[in-house]
Design a protein around this motif. Sequence first.
Motif, PDB file in Angstrom:
ATOM      1  N   ILE A  29       0.831  -1.201   0.000  1.00 17.92           N
ATOM      2  CA  ILE A  29       0.000   0.000   0.000  1.00 17.92           C
ATOM      3  C   ILE A  29       0.869   1.255   0.000  1.00 17.92           C
ATOM      4  CG2 ILE A  29      -1.642   1.343   1.361  1.00 17.92           C
ATOM      5  CD1 ILE A  29      -2.890  -0.987  -0.092  1.00 17.92           C
ATOM      6  N   ILE A  30       1.935   1.265   0.766  1.00 12.60           N
ATOM      7  CA  ILE A  30       2.839   2.411   0.801  1.00 12.60           C
ATOM      8  C   ILE A  30       3.436   2.660  -0.580  1.00 12.60           C
ATOM      9  CG2 ILE A  30       5.048   3.249   1.715  1.00 12.60           C
ATOM     10  CD1 ILE A  30       4.365   1.901   4.347  1.00 12.60           C
ATOM     11  N   GLU A  31       3.823   1.597  -1.256  1.00 16.50           N
ATOM     12  CA  GLU A  31       4.378   1.724  -2.607  1.00 16.50           C
ATOM     13  C   GLU A  31       3.346   2.326  -3.556  1.00 16.50           C
ATOM     14  OE1 GLU A  31       5.612  -2.183  -3.652  1.00 16.50           O
ATOM     15  OE2 GLU A  31       7.337  -2.214  -2.292  1.00 16.50           O
ATOM     16  N   LEU A  32       2.096   1.880  -3.438  1.00 11.88           N
ATOM     17  CA  LEU A  32       1.030   2.385  -4.295  1.00 11.88           C
ATOM     18  C   LEU A  32       0.735   3.856  -4.007  1.00 11.88           C
ATOM     19  CD1 LEU A  32      -1.268   1.885  -6.362  1.00 11.88           C
ATOM     20  CD2 LEU A  32      -2.691   1.151  -4.440  1.00 11.88           C
ATOM     21  N   ASP A  33       0.696   4.218  -2.742  1.00 10.59           N
ATOM     22  CA  ASP A  33       0.336   5.580  -2.344  1.00 10.59           C
ATOM     23  C   ASP A  33       1.301   6.609  -2.908  1.00 10.59           C
ATOM     24  OD1 ASP A  33      -1.299   7.438  -0.956  1.00 10.59           O
ATOM     25  OD2 ASP A  33       0.163   7.526   0.675  1.00 10.59           O
ATOM     26  N   ALA A  34       2.556   6.231  -3.040  1.00 11.25           N
ATOM     27  CA  ALA A  34       3.558   7.162  -3.544  1.00 11.25           C
ATOM     28  C   ALA A  34       3.277   7.591  -4.981  1.00 11.25           C
ATOM     29  CB  ALA A  34       4.938   6.522  -3.456  1.00 11.25           C
ATOM     30  N   TYR A  35       2.565   6.764  -5.742  1.00 11.57           N
ATOM     31  CA  TYR A  35       2.309   7.048  -7.150  1.00 11.57           C
ATOM     32  C   TYR A  35       0.929   7.646  -7.407  1.00 11.57           C
ATOM     33  CZ  TYR A  35       6.525   4.384  -8.234  1.00 11.57           C
ATOM     34  OH  TYR A  35       7.828   3.952  -8.307  1.00 11.57           O
ATOM     35  N   LEU A  36       0.025   7.541  -6.432  1.00 13.56           N
ATOM     36  CA  LEU A  36      -1.337   8.023  -6.645  1.00 13.56           C
ATOM     37  C   LEU A  36      -1.410   9.544  -6.548  1.00 13.56           C
ATOM     38  CD1 LEU A  36      -3.410   5.419  -4.589  1.00 13.56           C
ATOM     39  CD2 LEU A  36      -3.205   5.587  -7.077  1.00 13.56           C
ATOM     40  N   PRO A  37      -2.242  10.184  -7.373  1.00  6.31           N
ATOM     41  CA  PRO A  37      -2.394  11.647  -7.311  1.00  6.31           C
ATOM     42  C   PRO A  37      -3.265  12.038  -6.113  1.00  6.31           C
ATOM     43  CG  PRO A  37      -3.906  10.740  -8.918  1.00  6.31           C
ATOM     44  CD  PRO A  37      -3.055   9.586  -8.443  1.00  6.31           C
ATOM     45  N   TYR A  38      -3.215  13.313  -5.750  1.00  3.28           N
ATOM     46  CA  TYR A  38      -4.100  13.816  -4.707  1.00  3.28           C
ATOM     47  C   TYR A  38      -5.521  13.873  -5.248  1.00  3.28           C
ATOM     48  CZ  TYR A  38      -0.267  15.088  -1.619  1.00  3.28           C
ATOM     49  OH  TYR A  38       0.809  15.032  -0.777  1.00  3.28           O
ATOM     50  N   SER A  39      -6.496  13.550  -4.389  1.00  3.89           N
ATOM     51  CA  SER A  39      -7.893  13.533  -4.808  1.00  3.89           C
ATOM     52  C   SER A  39      -8.777  13.746  -3.588  1.00  3.89           C
ATOM     53  CB  SER A  39      -8.236  12.196  -5.478  1.00  3.89           C
ATOM     54  OG  SER A  39      -8.189  11.145  -4.532  1.00  3.89           O
ATOM     55  N   SER A  40     -10.091  13.646  -3.799  1.00  2.00           N
ATOM     56  CA  SER A  40     -11.042  13.840  -2.695  1.00  2.00           C
ATOM     57  C   SER A  40     -11.320  12.531  -1.963  1.00  2.00           C
ATOM     58  CB  SER A  40     -12.348  14.426  -3.220  1.00  2.00           C
ATOM     59  OG  SER A  40     -12.948  13.551  -4.159  1.00  2.00           O
ATOM     60  N   THR A  41     -10.459  11.554  -2.145  1.00  2.00           N
ATOM     61  CA  THR A  41     -10.599  10.281  -1.441  1.00  2.00           C
ATOM     62  C   THR A  41      -9.279   9.932  -0.764  1.00  2.00           C
ATOM     63  OG1 THR A  41      -9.884   8.887  -3.301  1.00  2.00           O
ATOM     64  CG2 THR A  41     -12.212   9.500  -3.221  1.00  2.00           C
ATOM     65  N   PHE A  42      -9.361   9.098   0.263  1.00  2.00           N
ATOM     66  CA  PHE A  42      -8.153   8.587   0.894  1.00  2.00           C
ATOM     67  C   PHE A  42      -8.426   7.169   1.366  1.00  2.00           C
ATOM     68  CE2 PHE A  42     -10.615  10.578   4.247  1.00  2.00           C
ATOM     69  CZ  PHE A  42     -10.434   9.780   5.375  1.00  2.00           C
ATOM     70  N   PHE A  43      -7.382   6.444   1.767  1.00  2.00           N
ATOM     71  CA  PHE A  43      -7.583   5.075   2.226  1.00  2.00           C
ATOM     72  C   PHE A  43      -6.678   4.753   3.406  1.00  2.00           C
ATOM     73  CE2 PHE A  43      -4.670   5.031  -1.381  1.00  2.00           C
ATOM     74  CZ  PHE A  43      -3.586   4.308  -0.913  1.00  2.00           C
ATOM     75  N   CYS A  44      -7.088   3.752   4.163  1.00  3.98           N
ATOM     76  CA  CYS A  44      -6.369   3.336   5.364  1.00  3.98           C
ATOM     77  C   CYS A  44      -6.374   1.809   5.435  1.00  3.98           C
ATOM     78  CB  CYS A  44      -7.030   3.868   6.638  1.00  3.98           C
ATOM     79  SG  CYS A  44      -7.283   5.634   6.701  1.00  3.98           S
ATOM     80  N   ILE A  45      -5.455   1.270   6.199  1.00  2.32           N
ATOM     81  CA  ILE A  45      -5.546  -0.124   6.620  1.00  2.32           C
ATOM     82  C   ILE A  45      -5.997  -0.106   8.066  1.00  2.32           C
ATOM     83  CG2 ILE A  45      -4.289  -2.245   7.104  1.00  2.32           C
ATOM     84  CD1 ILE A  45      -2.514  -1.712   4.756  1.00  2.32           C
ATOM     85  N   THR A  46      -7.146  -0.711   8.324  1.00  2.85           N
ATOM     86  CA  THR A  46      -7.738  -0.682   9.666  1.00  2.85           C
ATOM     87  C   THR A  46      -7.532  -2.008  10.384  1.00  2.85           C
ATOM     88  OG1 THR A  46      -9.871  -1.388   8.756  1.00  2.85           O
ATOM     89  CG2 THR A  46      -9.508   0.983   8.964  1.00  2.85           C
ATOM     90  N   ASN A  47      -7.212  -1.909  11.657  1.00  2.00           N
ATOM     91  CA  ASN A  47      -7.008  -3.083  12.502  1.00  2.00           C
ATOM     92  C   ASN A  47      -8.057  -3.046  13.606  1.00  2.00           C
ATOM     93  OD1 ASN A  47      -6.140  -4.963  14.437  1.00  2.00           O
ATOM     94  ND2 ASN A  47      -4.000  -4.673  13.909  1.00  2.00           N
ATOM     95  N   ILE A 149      -9.045  -7.325   9.506  1.00  2.00           N
ATOM     96  CA  ILE A 149      -8.143  -6.326   8.947  1.00  2.00           C
ATOM     97  C   ILE A 149      -8.691  -5.922   7.591  1.00  2.00           C
ATOM     98  CG2 ILE A 149      -5.801  -5.806   8.169  1.00  2.00           C
ATOM     99  CD1 ILE A 149      -6.021  -6.295  11.161  1.00  2.00           C
ATOM    100  N   GLY A 150      -8.798  -4.612   7.359  1.00  2.00           N
ATOM    101  CA  GLY A 150      -9.421  -4.196   6.113  1.00  2.00           C
ATOM    102  C   GLY A 150      -8.711  -3.058   5.424  1.00  2.00           C
ATOM    103  N   LEU A 151      -8.876  -3.006   4.123  1.00  2.00           N
ATOM    104  CA  LEU A 151      -8.458  -1.846   3.342  1.00  2.00           C
ATOM    105  C   LEU A 151      -9.687  -0.964   3.212  1.00  2.00           C
ATOM    106  CD1 LEU A 151      -6.504  -0.244   1.586  1.00  2.00           C
ATOM    107  CD2 LEU A 151      -7.213  -1.664  -0.359  1.00  2.00           C
ATOM    108  N   ALA A 152      -9.652   0.190   3.875  1.00  4.13           N
ATOM    109  CA  ALA A 152     -10.808   1.085   3.915  1.00  4.13           C
ATOM    110  C   ALA A 152     -10.583   2.273   2.991  1.00  4.13           C
ATOM    111  CB  ALA A 152     -11.049   1.561   5.343  1.00  4.13           C
ATOM    112  N   HIS A 153     -11.522   2.502   2.108  1.00  5.27           N
ATOM    113  CA  HIS A 153     -11.454   3.607   1.162  1.00  5.27           C
ATOM    114  C   HIS A 153     -12.545   4.614   1.527  1.00  5.27           C
ATOM    115  CE1 HIS A 153     -12.227   5.691  -2.724  1.00  5.27           C
ATOM    116  NE2 HIS A 153     -10.928   5.623  -2.818  1.00  5.27           N
ATOM    117  N   TYR A 154     -12.156   5.878   1.714  1.00  8.58           N
ATOM    118  CA  TYR A 154     -13.072   6.914   2.184  1.00  8.58           C
ATOM    119  C   TYR A 154     -13.280   7.960   1.082  1.00  8.58           C
ATOM    120  CZ  TYR A 154     -11.545   5.039   6.721  1.00  8.58           C
ATOM    121  OH  TYR A 154     -11.233   4.220   7.772  1.00  8.58           O
TER     122      TYR A 154
END
Length: 256
Positions: A29-47, A149-154
Amino acid sequence: MLIKNIKNIYHDIFKSYSNPVLSHHIKKIIELDAYLPYSSTFFCITNTQNLTFEFISKNMTSCIGLNRDTLLNEGMRNFWNRIHPEDVELWLKALNDLMEFTLDKIPLDQRKHMSYTWNYRLKNANAEYVNIVQNTTPLEFDVDMKPIIGLAHYTVLDPKISMPITATAKLLNDNNEYETKYFNNYTQKILTNGLSNRERDVIRLLIINKSSKEIAENLNISSNTVDTHRRNILKKLHISSTGELIGMLKTNKSLI
């Protein structure tokens, strides 16, 4: 609702008996985040076991203005404290129903293909409540195949939009298409129970474009009483105008 009470209910919903490995997910996820543009959405890994955010994408601060390090350090309690007080009970009910539905209706081998969506209002850094639509896909399960454990997209939506609290569970089928397995409109049920019989009478006449004077004559009450009912209806439905009310009623026939 006190944060302590939320924590206890949340823990009961997601109670588990194992500690999943997160490192490989976070790295990707960290590797992916570095390439994604800024937008009105964000994501987290929730425990849900440690009540923490294992990772928060860079867009979070630009979306809602909160400090990423603060949320990483303080975890879900900080986030919960920002949910609109009127939404907390429905939000917890939605989470519990989604979990119960999964454990009762979704076979073990299909749970890794599930995706869950719900919404609520959240106070941003400017003390303004914005609409949050959260979609969570399980990454890890406990020994009983309970998603923990989830990948949460907001997705952050304008606060002026009036949104009912809903919850959806979808399954990625053999055709690689998501099909809805569960849907519930929690706000609609609460509102339906909250309307009086007289308010329902007023609504039925509003829906056919009757004026307050005409409603008063039809129900044999004063125009002032009709106006009071109309104000109370708007307040209960958390909307600001009769036009919005009419649009909502045409969509949600069960309210009338």
